[in-house]
Write a protein that holds these residues in place. Structure first.
Motif, PDB file in Angstrom:
ATOM      1  N   ILE A 108      16.589  82.380  68.671  1.00 12.05           N
ATOM      2  CA  ILE A 108      15.403  83.218  68.889  1.00 12.05           C
ATOM      3  C   ILE A 108      15.511  83.985  70.202  1.00 12.05           C
ATOM      4  N   ARG A 109      16.182  83.374  71.203  1.00 12.13           N
ATOM      5  CA  ARG A 109      16.313  83.995  72.512  1.00 12.13           C
ATOM      6  C   ARG A 109      17.744  84.477  72.737  1.00 12.13           C
ATOM      7  N   ALA A 110      17.875  85.493  73.551  1.00  9.00           N
ATOM      8  CA  ALA A 110      19.204  85.983  73.914  1.00  9.00           C
ATOM      9  C   ALA A 110      19.897  84.952  74.784  1.00  9.00           C
ATOM     10  N   PRO A 111      21.226  84.837  74.702  1.00  6.19           N
ATOM     11  CA  PRO A 111      21.962  83.864  75.524  1.00  6.19           C
ATOM     12  C   PRO A 111      21.682  84.018  77.016  1.00  6.19           C
ATOM     13  N   GLN A 112      21.447  85.255  77.463  1.00  5.90           N
ATOM     14  CA  GLN A 112      21.168  85.485  78.878  1.00  5.90           C
ATOM     15  C   GLN A 112      19.799  84.958  79.295  1.00  5.90           C
ATOM     16  N   ASP A 113      18.924  84.702  78.311  1.00  9.38           N
ATOM     17  CA  ASP A 113      17.607  84.114  78.589  1.00  9.38           C
ATOM     18  C   ASP A 113      17.610  82.612  78.369  1.00  9.38           C
ATOM     19  N   GLN A 114      18.340  82.164  77.369  1.00 10.90           N
ATOM     20  CA  GLN A 114      18.448  80.737  77.057  1.00 10.90           C
ATOM     21  C   GLN A 114      19.880  80.299  77.330  1.00 10.90           C
ATOM     22  N   HIS A 115      20.119  79.760  78.515  1.00 10.19           N
ATOM     23  CA  HIS A 115      21.488  79.505  78.973  1.00 10.19           C
ATOM     24  C   HIS A 115      22.147  78.295  78.344  1.00 10.19           C
ATOM     25  N   ILE A 116      21.351  77.353  77.843  1.00 11.18           N
ATOM     26  CA  ILE A 116      21.917  76.101  77.329  1.00 11.18           C
ATOM     27  C   ILE A 116      21.481  75.840  75.889  1.00 11.18           C
ATOM     28  N   VAL A 117      22.263  75.023  75.216  1.00 13.06           N
ATOM     29  CA  VAL A 117      21.932  74.602  73.852  1.00 13.06           C
ATOM     30  C   VAL A 117      22.109  73.095  73.755  1.00 13.06           C
ATOM     31  N   LEU A 118      21.504  72.514  72.732  1.00  7.20           N
ATOM     32  CA  LEU A 118      21.637  71.087  72.464  1.00  7.20           C
ATOM     33  C   LEU A 118      22.844  70.838  71.570  1.00  7.20           C
ATOM     34  N   ILE A 119      23.750  70.006  72.022  1.00  6.48           N
ATOM     35  CA  ILE A 119      24.896  69.647  71.190  1.00  6.48           C
ATOM     36  C   ILE A 119      24.465  68.699  70.078  1.00  6.48           C
ATOM     37  N   ASN A 120      23.584  67.761  70.420  1.00 11.27           N
ATOM     38  CA  ASN A 120      23.108  66.771  69.441  1.00 11.27           C
ATOM     39  C   ASN A 120      21.722  67.136  68.940  1.00 11.27           C
ATOM     40  N   ASP A 121      21.559  68.388  68.542  1.00  9.26           N
ATOM     41  CA  ASP A 121      20.259  68.911  68.129  1.00  9.26           C
ATOM     42  C   ASP A 121      19.653  68.101  66.983  1.00  9.26           C
ATOM     43  N   GLY A 122      20.452  67.799  65.944  1.00  8.89           N
ATOM     44  CA  GLY A 122      19.926  67.076  64.795  1.00  8.89           C
ATOM     45  C   GLY A 122      19.385  65.714  65.160  1.00  8.89           C
ATOM     46  N   GLU A 123      20.119  64.998  66.012  1.00  9.67           N
ATOM     47  CA  GLU A 123      19.700  63.660  66.444  1.00  9.67           C
ATOM     48  C   GLU A 123      18.390  63.716  67.227  1.00  9.67           C
ATOM     49  N   VAL A 124      18.274  64.706  68.119  1.00 12.48           N
ATOM     50  CA  VAL A 124      17.075  64.836  68.950  1.00 12.48           C
ATOM     51  C   VAL A 124      15.877  65.238  68.105  1.00 12.48           C
ATOM     52  N   ARG A 125      16.064  66.190  67.194  1.00 13.49           N
ATOM     53  CA  ARG A 125      14.948  66.630  66.332  1.00 13.49           C
ATOM     54  C   ARG A 125      14.458  65.479  65.469  1.00 13.49           C
ATOM     55  N   ALA A 126      15.385  64.652  64.992  1.00 12.69           N
ATOM     56  CA  ALA A 126      14.995  63.514  64.154  1.00 12.69           C
ATOM     57  C   ALA A 126      14.143  62.537  64.965  1.00 12.69           C
ATOM     58  N   ALA A 127      14.541  62.299  66.214  1.00 10.09           N
ATOM     59  CA  ALA A 127      13.775  61.401  67.084  1.00 10.09           C
ATOM     60  C   ALA A 127      12.398  61.973  67.374  1.00 10.09           C
ATOM     61  N   LEU A 128      12.330  63.290  67.550  1.00 10.44           N
ATOM     62  CA  LEU A 128      11.056  63.952  67.816  1.00 10.44           C
ATOM     63  C   LEU A 128      10.124  63.829  66.605  1.00 10.44           C
ATOM     64  N   GLU A 129      10.656  64.005  65.425  1.00  8.64           N
ATOM     65  CA  GLU A 129       9.842  63.897  64.217  1.00  8.64           C
ATOM     66  C   GLU A 129       9.339  62.478  64.007  1.00  8.64           C
ATOM     67  N   ARG A 130      10.198  61.489  64.280  1.00  9.46           N
ATOM     68  CA  ARG A 130       9.774  60.091  64.134  1.00  9.46           C
ATOM     69  C   ARG A 130       8.624  59.775  65.080  1.00  9.46           C
ATOM     70  N   GLY A 131       8.637  60.396  66.284  1.00 11.21           N
ATOM     71  CA  GLY A 131       7.587  60.153  67.251  1.00 11.21           C
ATOM     72  C   GLY A 131       6.262  60.768  66.863  1.00 11.21           C
ATOM     73  N   ARG A 132       6.292  61.752  65.965  1.00 16.44           N
ATOM     74  CA  ARG A 132       5.053  62.437  65.566  1.00 16.44           C
ATOM     75  C   ARG A 132       4.365  61.768  64.393  1.00 16.44           C
TER      76      ARG A 132
END
Length: 290
Positions: free
Chosen positions: A265-289
């Motif tokens: 959604i954001r340009a790389p120059q605006d969003q400098h970092i990405v999550l390598i383990n995105d799927g794992e983190v999103r799953a943990a976030l959903e479980r918490g909700r």
């Protein structure tokens, strides 16, 4: 701390910590510094400096031209942590008129600008009652205005800790209505009163105790030189870094890092970092909700 510090009193260790702090950040330290800041006599100041040099040869040396003590070729800290982040936090707090225990250790205060954060309408009585409930293990009867309800609601919570998301303070507490641990924004507690003793065990707050690892890396859309700068900026090793966060603060951490939305959604120059383990983190976030 070094082995030499074991034989020193706390007061002696503090004086040596000041010597290291001043000579490193200021570039020099003299008798007058110890006399003014630590309240020592000239004789005691001289004794302290000589004693330090005796225990740590060539860590600080006397510059005859400048007539003061400066960094030596073997300098390293033994009695204080020369943490740049901590030092910048102290400078920022001083610039805002805040209280810093070692403010008089700092000589030079540069002009500092920081983003303006809106003030929070916190009640001293509310904070006191939350702290007392945490300390004494008591229920707290509150009137709370949530964003999911148009009107304030009466609730009974059992707080056990405080959390800060970078902007707001929360009481981490068991909600007796839902029987789950939640974050209650202190500014949204309109009324509060201490209640009965509670037998709730804070150790059962799994999301408070569980940690999630965020594995971050430079945005792949950046150039090689830009990625290298991001690696330095985030203290990455071998192109990645790992941040351990409490699960209950996972959403807030992701938001602060700009990782709460799809990186495309954001340009790389605006969003400098990405999550390598995105799927794992999103799953943990959903479980918490749930």
């Amino acid at each position: 701390m070094t082995s030499e510090s074991n034989s020193l009193s706390r007061w002696q260790q503090d004086r040596r910590a000041f010597i290291e702090h001043r000579v490193f950040w200021r570039g020099r330290v003299g008798l007058a510094d110890l006399m003014d800041v630590m309240g020592l006599s000239r004789a005691q100041a001289s004794k302290d400096l000589n004693s330090y040099i005796n225990d740590h040869p060539e860590h600080i040396i006397y510059d005859k031209t400048a007539k003061t003590y400066v960094l030596g070729p073997k300098f390293e800290e033994h009695y204080t942590a020369l943490d740049p982040s901590e030092y910048l936090d102290d400078l920022l707090s001083i610039s805002r008129g805040g209280s810093v225990p070692t403010a008089d250790w700092i000589v030079y205060q540069p002009d500092i600008l920081a983003t303006t954060v809106p003030g929070r309408g916190l009640s001293a009585l509310t904070l006191r009652n939350v702290l007392l409930a945490c300390e004494q293990g008591k229920e707290l009867q509150i009137s709370y205005q949530s964003m999911s309800s148009p009107d304030p609601e009466a609730r009974v919570i059992i707080p056990h800790a405080l959390a800060h998301d970078g902007f707001r303070w929360h009481a981490r507490a068991l909600c007796s209505k839902d029987q789950v641990f939640k974050d209650f924004v202190l500014g949204r507690i309109l009324k509060s009163a201490l209640g009965e003793q509670s037998d709730v065990d804070a150790g059962t707050d799994e999301d408070w105790h569980q940690t999630i690892t965020l594995k971050i890396a430079p945005h792949p859309g950046l150039s090689e030189n830009q990625r290298r700068i991001v690696e330095l900026d985030y203290a990455m090793y071998d192109g990645a870094a790992e941040l351990s966060v409490r699960k209950c603060l996972l959403f807030y951490n992701l938001k602060r890092l700009g990782l709460d939305v799809d990186p495309s959604i954001r340009a790389p120059q605006d969003q400098h970092i990405v999550l390598i383990n995105d799927g794992e983190v999103r799953a943990a976030l959903e479980r918490g909700r749930r």
